[in-house]
Design a protein around this motif. Structure first.
Motif, PDB file in Angstrom:
ATOM      1  N   SER A  88      15.054  -2.599  -0.720  1.00 20.99           N
ATOM      2  CA  SER A  88      14.456  -3.865  -1.157  1.00 20.99           C
ATOM      3  C   SER A  88      12.949  -3.872  -0.928  1.00 20.99           C
ATOM      4  O   SER A  88      12.182  -4.280  -1.804  1.00 20.99           O
ATOM      5  N   ASP A 137      10.047  -3.993  -3.889  1.00 20.20           N
ATOM      6  CA  ASP A 137       8.984  -5.001  -3.903  1.00 20.20           C
ATOM      7  C   ASP A 137       7.610  -4.341  -3.941  1.00 20.20           C
ATOM      8  O   ASP A 137       6.728  -4.777  -4.685  1.00 20.20           O
ATOM      9  N   CYS A 138       7.435  -3.311  -3.141  1.00 16.73           N
ATOM     10  CA  CYS A 138       6.145  -2.612  -3.111  1.00 16.73           C
ATOM     11  C   CYS A 138       5.857  -1.942  -4.451  1.00 16.73           C
ATOM     12  O   CYS A 138       4.734  -1.982  -4.952  1.00 16.73           O
TER      13      CYS A 138
END
Length: 55
Positions: free
Chosen positions: A22, A26-27
């Motif tokens: 996750s 996101d990064c």
């Protein structure tokens, strides 16, 4: 420190469980380069097919 400043760095995520993936996703969606790492005894299964399925 701005978001743009952070884009200059490669992000290393240690552990490819649910949380690690996750964070990596996101990064990556934020435009960063991301590298996933896991312990050898787990990496065979956790990183399997990553090039096909993505994070």
């Amino acid at each position: 420190m701005t978001k743009q400043h952070l884009a200059d760095y490669m992000i290393a995520v240690l552990g490819t469980g649910a949380v690690g993936r996750s964070v990596a996703a996101d990064c990556k969606l934020a435009g960063n380069q991301v590298r996933l790492f896991d312990l050898p005894e787990f990496a065979g299964e956790s990183l399997k097919d990553l090039d096909k399925t993505g994070i």
